[in-house]
Design a protein around this motif. Sequence first.
Motif, PDB file in Angstrom:
ATOM      1  N   LEU A 147     -18.540 -92.268 -57.361  1.00  0.00           N
ATOM      2  CA  LEU A 147     -19.818 -92.510 -58.020  1.00  0.00           C
ATOM      3  C   LEU A 147     -20.684 -91.275 -57.835  1.00  0.00           C
ATOM      4  O   LEU A 147     -20.765 -90.725 -56.733  1.00  0.00           O
ATOM      5  CB  LEU A 147     -20.519 -93.727 -57.413  1.00  0.00           C
ATOM      6  N   ALA A 148     -21.354 -90.830 -58.893  1.00  0.00           N
ATOM      7  CA  ALA A 148     -22.213 -89.652 -58.790  1.00  0.00           C
ATOM      8  C   ALA A 148     -23.335 -89.739 -59.811  1.00  0.00           C
ATOM      9  O   ALA A 148     -23.097 -90.057 -60.987  1.00  0.00           O
ATOM     10  CB  ALA A 148     -21.403 -88.371 -59.001  1.00  0.00           C
ATOM     11  N   PHE A 149     -24.548 -89.449 -59.366  1.00  0.00           N
ATOM     12  CA  PHE A 149     -25.719 -89.421 -60.245  1.00  0.00           C
ATOM     13  C   PHE A 149     -26.020 -87.991 -60.697  1.00  0.00           C
ATOM     14  O   PHE A 149     -25.848 -87.036 -59.932  1.00  0.00           O
ATOM     15  CB  PHE A 149     -26.965 -89.917 -59.505  1.00  0.00           C
ATOM     16  N   THR A 150     -26.522 -87.853 -61.923  1.00  0.00           N
ATOM     17  CA  THR A 150     -27.151 -86.605 -62.317  1.00  0.00           C
ATOM     18  C   THR A 150     -28.469 -86.487 -61.548  1.00  0.00           C
ATOM     19  O   THR A 150     -28.963 -87.458 -60.984  1.00  0.00           O
ATOM     20  CB  THR A 150     -27.424 -86.575 -63.829  1.00  0.00           C
ATOM     21  N   SER A 151     -29.055 -85.305 -61.535  1.00  0.00           N
ATOM     22  CA  SER A 151     -30.248 -85.055 -60.720  1.00  0.00           C
ATOM     23  C   SER A 151     -31.425 -85.942 -61.121  1.00  0.00           C
ATOM     24  O   SER A 151     -32.251 -86.310 -60.278  1.00  0.00           O
ATOM     25  CB  SER A 151     -30.651 -83.579 -60.801  1.00  0.00           C
ATOM     26  N   ASP A 152     -31.511 -86.303 -62.395  1.00  0.00           N
ATOM     27  CA  ASP A 152     -32.612 -87.164 -62.843  1.00  0.00           C
ATOM     28  C   ASP A 152     -32.248 -88.649 -62.783  1.00  0.00           C
ATOM     29  O   ASP A 152     -33.070 -89.507 -63.129  1.00  0.00           O
ATOM     30  CB  ASP A 152     -33.047 -86.801 -64.260  1.00  0.00           C
ATOM     31  N   LEU A 156     -25.022 -92.144 -64.513  1.00  0.00           N
ATOM     32  CA  LEU A 156     -24.166 -92.457 -63.380  1.00  0.00           C
ATOM     33  C   LEU A 156     -22.725 -92.283 -63.823  1.00  0.00           C
ATOM     34  O   LEU A 156     -22.267 -92.923 -64.777  1.00  0.00           O
ATOM     35  CB  LEU A 156     -24.392 -93.898 -62.907  1.00  0.00           C
ATOM     36  N   TYR A 157     -22.005 -91.382 -63.141  1.00  0.00           N
ATOM     37  CA  TYR A 157     -20.577 -91.206 -63.401  1.00  0.00           C
ATOM     38  C   TYR A 157     -19.795 -92.107 -62.451  1.00  0.00           C
ATOM     39  O   TYR A 157     -20.160 -92.264 -61.285  1.00  0.00           O
ATOM     40  CB  TYR A 157     -20.161 -89.752 -63.195  1.00  0.00           C
ATOM     41  N   PHE A 158     -18.703 -92.684 -62.959  1.00  0.00           N
ATOM     42  CA  PHE A 158     -17.954 -93.661 -62.173  1.00  0.00           C
ATOM     43  C   PHE A 158     -16.453 -93.540 -62.449  1.00  0.00           C
ATOM     44  O   PHE A 158     -16.040 -93.376 -63.599  1.00  0.00           O
ATOM     45  CB  PHE A 158     -18.430 -95.074 -62.513  1.00  0.00           C
ATOM     46  N   ILE A 159     -15.670 -93.646 -61.374  1.00  0.00           N
ATOM     47  CA  ILE A 159     -14.216 -93.579 -61.486  1.00  0.00           C
ATOM     48  C   ILE A 159     -13.597 -94.914 -61.105  1.00  0.00           C
ATOM     49  O   ILE A 159     -13.794 -95.399 -59.988  1.00  0.00           O
ATOM     50  CB  ILE A 159     -13.635 -92.475 -60.570  1.00  0.00           C
ATOM     51  N   ASP A 160     -12.870 -95.511 -62.024  1.00  0.00           N
ATOM     52  CA  ASP A 160     -11.949 -96.605 -61.724  1.00  0.00           C
ATOM     53  C   ASP A 160     -10.574 -95.958 -61.762  1.00  0.00           C
ATOM     54  O   ASP A 160     -10.024 -95.695 -62.837  1.00  0.00           O
ATOM     55  CB  ASP A 160     -12.081 -97.723 -62.760  1.00  0.00           C
ATOM     56  N   THR A 161     -10.022 -95.673 -60.591  1.00  0.00           N
ATOM     57  CA  THR A 161      -8.892 -94.755 -60.458  1.00  0.00           C
ATOM     58  C   THR A 161      -7.725 -95.006 -61.416  1.00  0.00           C
ATOM     59  O   THR A 161      -7.230 -94.056 -62.045  1.00  0.00           O
ATOM     60  CB  THR A 161      -8.406 -94.730 -59.002  1.00  0.00           C
ATOM     61  N   PRO A 162      -7.224 -96.243 -61.597  1.00  0.00           N
ATOM     62  CA  PRO A 162      -6.064 -96.425 -62.481  1.00  0.00           C
ATOM     63  C   PRO A 162      -6.302 -96.042 -63.940  1.00  0.00           C
ATOM     64  O   PRO A 162      -5.348 -95.765 -64.670  1.00  0.00           O
ATOM     65  CB  PRO A 162      -5.762 -97.922 -62.350  1.00  0.00           C
ATOM     66  N   THR A 163      -7.552 -95.988 -64.379  1.00  0.00           N
ATOM     67  CA  THR A 163      -7.839 -95.576 -65.756  1.00  0.00           C
ATOM     68  C   THR A 163      -7.601 -94.087 -65.937  1.00  0.00           C
ATOM     69  O   THR A 163      -7.451 -93.613 -67.065  1.00  0.00           O
ATOM     70  CB  THR A 163      -9.290 -95.886 -66.146  1.00  0.00           C
ATOM     71  N   ALA A 167     -15.920 -92.326 -66.182  1.00  0.00           N
ATOM     72  CA  ALA A 167     -16.788 -92.985 -67.159  1.00  0.00           C
ATOM     73  C   ALA A 167     -18.225 -92.524 -66.979  1.00  0.00           C
ATOM     74  O   ALA A 167     -18.682 -92.286 -65.859  1.00  0.00           O
ATOM     75  CB  ALA A 167     -16.696 -94.499 -67.008  1.00  0.00           C
ATOM     76  N   LYS A 168     -18.931 -92.406 -68.086  1.00  0.00           N
ATOM     77  CA  LYS A 168     -20.338 -92.035 -68.082  1.00  0.00           C
ATOM     78  C   LYS A 168     -21.171 -93.252 -68.461  1.00  0.00           C
ATOM     79  O   LYS A 168     -20.942 -93.874 -69.507  1.00  0.00           O
ATOM     80  CB  LYS A 168     -20.590 -90.908 -69.083  1.00  0.00           C
ATOM     81  N   TYR A 169     -22.120 -93.609 -67.593  1.00  0.00           N
ATOM     82  CA  TYR A 169     -23.010 -94.730 -67.847  1.00  0.00           C
ATOM     83  C   TYR A 169     -24.453 -94.246 -67.906  1.00  0.00           C
ATOM     84  O   TYR A 169     -24.871 -93.406 -67.089  1.00  0.00           O
ATOM     85  CB  TYR A 169     -22.904 -95.786 -66.740  1.00  0.00           C
ATOM     86  N   MET A 203     -22.066 -80.141 -62.240  1.00  0.00           N
ATOM     87  CA  MET A 203     -20.610 -80.149 -62.348  1.00  0.00           C
ATOM     88  C   MET A 203     -20.016 -81.144 -61.347  1.00  0.00           C
ATOM     89  O   MET A 203     -20.517 -81.278 -60.220  1.00  0.00           O
ATOM     90  CB  MET A 203     -20.032 -78.757 -62.101  1.00  0.00           C
ATOM     91  N   LEU A 204     -18.950 -81.830 -61.748  1.00  0.00           N
ATOM     92  CA  LEU A 204     -18.311 -82.828 -60.894  1.00  0.00           C
ATOM     93  C   LEU A 204     -17.140 -82.225 -60.131  1.00  0.00           C
ATOM     94  O   LEU A 204     -16.301 -81.521 -60.703  1.00  0.00           O
ATOM     95  CB  LEU A 204     -17.826 -84.008 -61.738  1.00  0.00           C
TER      96      LEU A 204
END
Length: 276
Positions: A147-152, A156-163, A167-169, A203-204
């Motif tokens: 899980l990672a947020f942009t600075s603002d 919210l970026y999210f990883i469901d590993t088997p996919t 994902a970008k939310y 950058m991720l």
Amino acid sequence: MIPKLVFHTCTELLEGPVFDHQNNLLYFVSILDRLAYCYNPETKEILSLKFNSPTSCIYIIGFKKVLIASKEGFYSVDFNTLTATFKFQIEIEDDMRFNDGIQDSSGRIIIGTMGYPKIINNKGKVFSYYKGKYSTIITETTISNGLAFTSDERVLYFIDTPTRKVAKYNYNTENGTVEFDSYAITFAGDSSPDGMCIDEKGMLWIAEWGGGCVSKWDPNSGIQLDLIDLPCSNITSCCFDNLGNLYVTTAKSESETDNFGGGLFYIELDKLRTNE
């Protein structure tokens, strides 16, 4: 650029590194050993506390004070005294456990789940906890990871590993809800994305399970920008310290030649930038 081995025992699964930038301390967990660690990079002191169920992630509260998620509940921990106090629980099924998490600037605790002791397809969720109440913000996940947020905090970026995707939310900072936007990154190789962090340029940096590396990606273009190899196969997560360098957690693999899996590594990116 050679990753430095900082810590290594017989642990099977190190995870969840988070850096306290105010107090210059690193926290991480050994999930299946039910341990939480506090590491001081200056003194090299490592403190640990054992729980009654698998630990998953850590949220910083103050100097050597954190909130730790375990299958049995969330505990306030004081590493100054090595004591833990139960705070609350998010109700999950017996065959599930908590995994990666993150906290927004308002104090909302976001955390995902996965099957335990066996992986269960599409039964996981991502929860948001705030001021004594919790809600489900993402459903039908399998292995909720990075899980990672942009600075603002609008994304919210999210990883469901088997996919094998990131994902970008769109994230609502007022109420903590999310809306799926798109898949920012797709992995095409043999490895799978696990934990991740985001740098000051957005950058991720993604730990690759089965790939033996941490890779750097531009989430706006979906292009891989860099890759740093480590001496073991299963890389679980990463985080930045005050110098802009990376701490990386790893896990054991089934290979008999894997001597470093389950270790904590340090990658000095600042030296790389100096030489550029």
